[in-house]
Scaffold this active site. Structure first.
Site, short mmCIF file in Angstrom:
data_model
loop_
_atom_site.label_atom_id
_atom_site.label_comp_id
_atom_site.label_asym_id
_atom_site.label_seq_id
_atom_site.Cartn_x
_atom_site.Cartn_y
_atom_site.Cartn_z
N VAL A 1 0.80 -1.34 0.04
CA VAL A 1 -0.08 0.02 0.00
C VAL A 1 1.09 1.26 -0.01
CG1 VAL A 1 -1.77 1.29 1.19
CG2 VAL A 1 -1.74 -1.22 1.28
N ASP A 2 1.81 1.33 0.79
CA ASP A 2 2.90 2.45 0.60
C ASP A 2 3.45 2.51 -0.63
OD1 ASP A 2 2.86 3.62 3.19
OD2 ASP A 2 4.26 1.97 4.15
N VAL A 3 3.84 1.65 -1.41
CA VAL A 3 4.39 1.62 -2.67
C VAL A 3 3.29 1.97 -3.65
CG1 VAL A 3 5.19 0.25 -4.35
CG2 VAL A 3 6.09 -0.25 -2.05
#
Length: 374
Positions: A160-162
């Site tokens: 999700v961060d990516v």
């Protein structure tokens, strides 16, 4: 282009590293004595630091500023006023309390593109702490990841961060393009929950369009069969038949051509309906020999297939295909100090970019502050 990086951990730093890879000058503002949280996230550690930090901070300059100190805060403001882009992931409203909010800065730097990254947005979710793992849980990703009769799982990387970093980068580049016409920047917001839900694609639309809430299916695909791991004599092989022609060729290679004419399996929709009947028949045939032998035979006739590789084997495979998946990074003296995954875009004709190693904490403080004071 100058990017003022007031972010830490993963989503923000990955977005700013992407801009740095594309040629921007990125100045990373860090806390004196501690720096970005991920500097201490290990093991593993390389010879120069935590590999987590190093994965998203190459091609940057590090300057230490104590934002609770009036003098350092003034220098941070000066950096923001000189910047084309500012990226921050403070708690919503945190930068404004320091006098570094978009409105305050845009008054003196109207061309500024200001990107704010949060976990759950700046409205009702502003107070919620945003970590990738939590968003994978509450956003639905874990509910579709794992075996049908097992526990939900997170993805093996902070996906999700990516995804959020990539959304932020896209938004920044679009805002910079718009600025060429208007002369003005803008403030854009991205949040982990929205980026996750935007990436759920067919799974989210199954609910929105057909009222079907997807469930965990292990490595099976909800809409395509076979599109999963299949057991061979010595272990699993990933097989992906995206159309009926590929399935027919699979059946022929396995010595079971009649399966492609069986009304239960002749079309993809039929195969999805009769999945539990088909898979044992395929694995019965695959049990005759090894996964590597079947891979060669299937790929030879245009059926996508491949082994379940480890990360090192995956990198080696990319190298064997001539994809040049890694780059060497150098310290200030030009000495190679490590190897990293390169930016995935290949340009033709190419352009020269830096390959500087992630900075030591405060490595550029003196030179950057000298520049800001003049």
């Amino acid at each position: 282009m100058l990017v003022a990086d007031f972010s830490r951990v993963l989503a923000g730093p990955l977005a700013t590293m992407t801009l740095a890879d594309l040629g921007a000058r990125v100045i990373k503002v860090e806390r004196p004595g501690a720096g970005d949280d991920t500097r201490s996230w290990g093991p593993p550690f390389s010879a120069t630091g935590a590999t987590y930090f190093e994965s998203v901070n190459r091609n940057k300059e590090s300057v230490c500023l104590d934002l609770s100190d009036g003098g350092d805060l003034a220098l941070a403001r000066e950096l923001a006023l000189r910047a084309d882009v500012l990226v921050e992931n403070f708690k919503p409203g945190g930068m404004a309390k320091l006098g570094l909010g978009y409105e305050e800065l845009a008054a003196d730097n109207p061309g500024l593109v200001y990107a704010s990254i949060s976990g759950f947005g700046s409205a009702q979710g502003a107070a919620l702490p945003g970590y990738d793992f939590i968003v994978q849980a509450v956003g639905g990703l874990m509910s579709i990841t794992g075996d049908a009769d097992g526990s939900p799982y997170k993805a093996g990387v902070a996906l999700v961060d990516v995804l959020t970093a990539k959304d932020a980068t896209i938004g920044i580049l679009a805002a910079l393009q718009a600025r060429t016409a208007t002369g003005r920047g803008t403030r854009l917001e991205v949040n982990l929950l929205s980026s996750l839900q935007g990436a759920l694609a067919n799974q989210a639309q199954a609910y929105l369009g057909a009222g079907k809430v997807p469930q965990r299916m292990g490595n099976e695909h909800p809409s395509i069969v076979p599109y999963q791991l299949l057991e061979c004599a010595d272990g699993p092989l990933a097989v992906a038949c995206g159309n009926d022609g590929q399935f027919r060729r699979l059946a022929e290679v396995l010595g079971r051509p009649e399966l492609a004419d069986d009304e239960r399996f002749a079309t993809n929709s039929a195969r999805v309906k009769h999945r539990t009947e088909l898979i044992p028949l395929l694995e019965q045939a695959l049990a005759a020999t090894s996964a590597s032998v079947w891979q060669d035979k299937l790929v030879g006739v245009g059926v996508p297939a491949g082994p379940v590789a480890t990360i090192d084997a995956g990198i080696d495979y990319a190298e064997s295909l001539g994809l040049e998946p890694t780059i060497n990074v150098q310290d200030a003296s030009g000495e190679t100090v490590g190897r990293q995954v390169r930016h995935p875009i290949t340009w033709s004709p190419g352009f020269e970019t830096r390959t500087s190693a992630p900075p030591a904490l405060g490595e550029h403080t003196e030179s950057v502050l000298e520049w800001l004071r003049h």
